[in-house]
Design a protein around this motif. Sequence first.
Motif, PDB file in Angstrom:
ATOM      1  N   GLN A   1      -0.811   3.064  -1.828  1.00  0.00           N
ATOM      2  CA  GLN A   1      -0.384   2.218  -0.732  1.00  0.00           C
ATOM      3  C   GLN A   1      -0.347   2.998   0.574  1.00  0.00           C
ATOM      4  O   GLN A   1      -0.375   4.231   0.576  1.00  0.00           O
ATOM      5  CB  GLN A   1       1.018   1.633  -1.009  1.00  0.00           C
ATOM      6  CG  GLN A   1       1.023   0.561  -2.067  1.00  0.00           C
ATOM      7  CD  GLN A   1       0.314  -0.714  -1.642  1.00  0.00           C
ATOM      8  OE1 GLN A   1       0.162  -0.985  -0.464  1.00  0.00           O
ATOM      9  NE2 GLN A   1      -0.159  -1.481  -2.609  1.00  0.00           N
ATOM     10  N   ARG A  32      -6.635  -3.852   5.671  1.00  0.00           N
ATOM     11  CA  ARG A  32      -5.394  -4.590   5.421  1.00  0.00           C
ATOM     12  C   ARG A  32      -4.917  -5.310   6.669  1.00  0.00           C
ATOM     13  O   ARG A  32      -5.060  -4.811   7.784  1.00  0.00           O
ATOM     14  CB  ARG A  32      -4.299  -3.647   4.929  1.00  0.00           C
ATOM     15  CG  ARG A  32      -4.643  -2.954   3.632  1.00  0.00           C
ATOM     16  CD  ARG A  32      -3.519  -2.050   3.149  1.00  0.00           C
ATOM     17  NE  ARG A  32      -3.980  -1.239   2.038  1.00  0.00           N
ATOM     18  CZ  ARG A  32      -3.968  -1.636   0.777  1.00  0.00           C
ATOM     19  NH1 ARG A  32      -3.497  -2.826   0.458  1.00  0.00           N
ATOM     20  NH2 ARG A  32      -4.425  -0.844  -0.173  1.00  0.00           N
ATOM     21  N   SER A  99      -0.233  -5.307   4.521  1.00  0.00           N
ATOM     22  CA  SER A  99      -0.417  -6.252   3.418  1.00  0.00           C
ATOM     23  C   SER A  99      -0.652  -5.506   2.106  1.00  0.00           C
ATOM     24  O   SER A  99      -1.211  -4.406   2.085  1.00  0.00           O
ATOM     25  CB  SER A  99      -1.597  -7.186   3.700  1.00  0.00           C
ATOM     26  OG  SER A  99      -2.810  -6.460   3.777  1.00  0.00           O
ATOM     27  N   ARG A 100      -0.191  -6.135   1.028  1.00  0.00           N
ATOM     28  CA  ARG A 100      -0.407  -5.556  -0.294  1.00  0.00           C
ATOM     29  C   ARG A 100      -1.895  -5.603  -0.659  1.00  0.00           C
ATOM     30  O   ARG A 100      -2.441  -4.648  -1.206  1.00  0.00           O
ATOM     31  CB  ARG A 100       0.401  -6.330  -1.339  1.00  0.00           C
ATOM     32  CG  ARG A 100       0.285  -5.781  -2.749  1.00  0.00           C
ATOM     33  CD  ARG A 100       1.127  -6.594  -3.723  1.00  0.00           C
ATOM     34  NE  ARG A 100       2.532  -6.597  -3.345  1.00  0.00           N
ATOM     35  CZ  ARG A 100       3.174  -7.661  -2.869  1.00  0.00           C
ATOM     36  NH1 ARG A 100       2.541  -8.810  -2.710  1.00  0.00           N
ATOM     37  NH2 ARG A 100       4.443  -7.588  -2.566  1.00  0.00           N
ATOM     38  N   ALA A 101      -2.534  -6.682  -0.351  1.00  0.00           N
ATOM     39  CA  ALA A 101      -3.942  -6.850  -0.705  1.00  0.00           C
ATOM     40  C   ALA A 101      -4.853  -6.439   0.453  1.00  0.00           C
ATOM     41  O   ALA A 101      -4.469  -6.513   1.618  1.00  0.00           O
ATOM     42  CB  ALA A 101      -4.205  -8.309  -1.062  1.00  0.00           C
ATOM     43  N   SER A 104      -6.996  -9.114   3.773  1.00  0.00           N
ATOM     44  CA  SER A 104      -6.051 -10.182   4.097  1.00  0.00           C
ATOM     45  C   SER A 104      -6.220 -10.641   5.544  1.00  0.00           C
ATOM     46  O   SER A 104      -6.380  -9.828   6.442  1.00  0.00           O
ATOM     47  CB  SER A 104      -4.620  -9.699   3.914  1.00  0.00           C
ATOM     48  OG  SER A 104      -4.367  -9.364   2.578  1.00  0.00           O
ATOM     49  N   SER A 112       6.238 -12.004   1.702  1.00  0.00           N
ATOM     50  CA  SER A 112       6.062 -11.905   0.255  1.00  0.00           C
ATOM     51  C   SER A 112       4.811 -11.116  -0.117  1.00  0.00           C
ATOM     52  O   SER A 112       4.672 -10.672  -1.257  1.00  0.00           O
ATOM     53  CB  SER A 112       5.973 -13.305  -0.353  1.00  0.00           C
ATOM     54  OG  SER A 112       4.869 -14.008   0.198  1.00  0.00           O
ATOM     55  N   ASP A 113       3.905 -10.970   0.853  1.00  0.00           N
ATOM     56  CA  ASP A 113       2.653 -10.261   0.582  1.00  0.00           C
ATOM     57  C   ASP A 113       2.616  -8.880   1.223  1.00  0.00           C
ATOM     58  O   ASP A 113       1.550  -8.286   1.349  1.00  0.00           O
ATOM     59  CB  ASP A 113       1.468 -11.097   1.060  1.00  0.00           C
ATOM     60  CG  ASP A 113       1.685 -11.658   2.453  1.00  0.00           C
ATOM     61  OD1 ASP A 113       0.807 -12.417   2.920  1.00  0.00           O
ATOM     62  OD2 ASP A 113       2.716 -11.351   3.070  1.00  0.00           O
ATOM     63  N   VAL A 114       3.766  -8.362   1.607  1.00  0.00           N
ATOM     64  CA  VAL A 114       3.839  -7.013   2.182  1.00  0.00           C
ATOM     65  C   VAL A 114       3.828  -5.981   1.071  1.00  0.00           C
ATOM     66  O   VAL A 114       4.588  -6.072   0.116  1.00  0.00           O
ATOM     67  CB  VAL A 114       5.103  -6.850   3.048  1.00  0.00           C
ATOM     68  CG1 VAL A 114       5.277  -5.391   3.459  1.00  0.00           C
ATOM     69  CG2 VAL A 114       5.011  -7.739   4.282  1.00  0.00           C
ATOM     70  N   GLY A 115       2.962  -4.990   1.232  1.00  0.00           N
ATOM     71  CA  GLY A 115       2.892  -3.933   0.247  1.00  0.00           C
ATOM     72  C   GLY A 115       3.592  -2.665   0.694  1.00  0.00           C
ATOM     73  O   GLY A 115       4.055  -1.880  -0.141  1.00  0.00           O
ATOM     74  N   SER A 116       3.670  -2.461   2.004  1.00  0.00           N
ATOM     75  CA  SER A 116       4.287  -1.248   2.530  1.00  0.00           C
ATOM     76  C   SER A 116       5.102  -1.575   3.774  1.00  0.00           C
ATOM     77  O   SER A 116       4.666  -2.397   4.603  1.00  0.00           O
ATOM     78  CB  SER A 116       3.234  -0.215   2.916  1.00  0.00           C
ATOM     79  OG  SER A 116       2.436   0.142   1.810  1.00  0.00           O
ATOM     80  N   TRP A 117       6.232  -0.901   3.904  1.00  0.00           N
ATOM     81  CA  TRP A 117       7.104  -1.025   5.082  1.00  0.00           C
ATOM     82  C   TRP A 117       7.305   0.344   5.710  1.00  0.00           C
ATOM     83  O   TRP A 117       7.365   1.360   5.001  1.00  0.00           O
ATOM     84  CB  TRP A 117       8.477  -1.556   4.685  1.00  0.00           C
ATOM     85  CG  TRP A 117       8.531  -2.970   4.218  1.00  0.00           C
ATOM     86  CD1 TRP A 117       8.565  -3.405   2.929  1.00  0.00           C
ATOM     87  CD2 TRP A 117       8.580  -4.144   5.027  1.00  0.00           C
ATOM     88  NE1 TRP A 117       8.629  -4.784   2.883  1.00  0.00           N
ATOM     89  CE2 TRP A 117       8.649  -5.263   4.158  1.00  0.00           C
ATOM     90  CE3 TRP A 117       8.578  -4.374   6.411  1.00  0.00           C
ATOM     91  CZ2 TRP A 117       8.712  -6.586   4.622  1.00  0.00           C
ATOM     92  CZ3 TRP A 117       8.646  -5.687   6.873  1.00  0.00           C
ATOM     93  CH2 TRP A 117       8.704  -6.772   5.997  1.00  0.00           C
TER      94      TRP A 117
END
Length: 127
Positions: A1, A32, A99-101, A104, A112-117
């Motif tokens: 990630q 992303r 984004s996680r994917a 996007s 809900s689709d966040v992969g990293s903060w």
Amino acid sequence: QVQLVESGGGLVQAGDSLRLSCAASGGTFSSRAMGWFRQAPGKGREFVATISWGDDRTYYAGSAKGRFTISRDNAKSMVYLQMNSLKGEDTAVYYCAASRAVWSLRISDSASDVGSWGQGTQVIVSS
């Protein structure tokens, strides 16, 4: 990630401008969608803006539209949030999100689709 680090927050007067930066590393940044969220004291995290991976299409929350501009520089793996005409209600911790994917078009308002903060950067607007 992707790892994210925000910077650029601070204390400003109402009506001032501020530019937040988010440095990304360790992942396929350019593929992303990226976004900015914020959390005011005593409130939940809310969507501010997002930018797509490919054509830099942008989406804004109503509170940000016309005052804030999100942009990205894929060559530098950076995302920016230019904030103009700041108001007291813009006071919050601002978070960068990826984004996680891949591929996007945007990050959803619900995150809900966040992969990293990122860890967040504080913005205080004095009115």
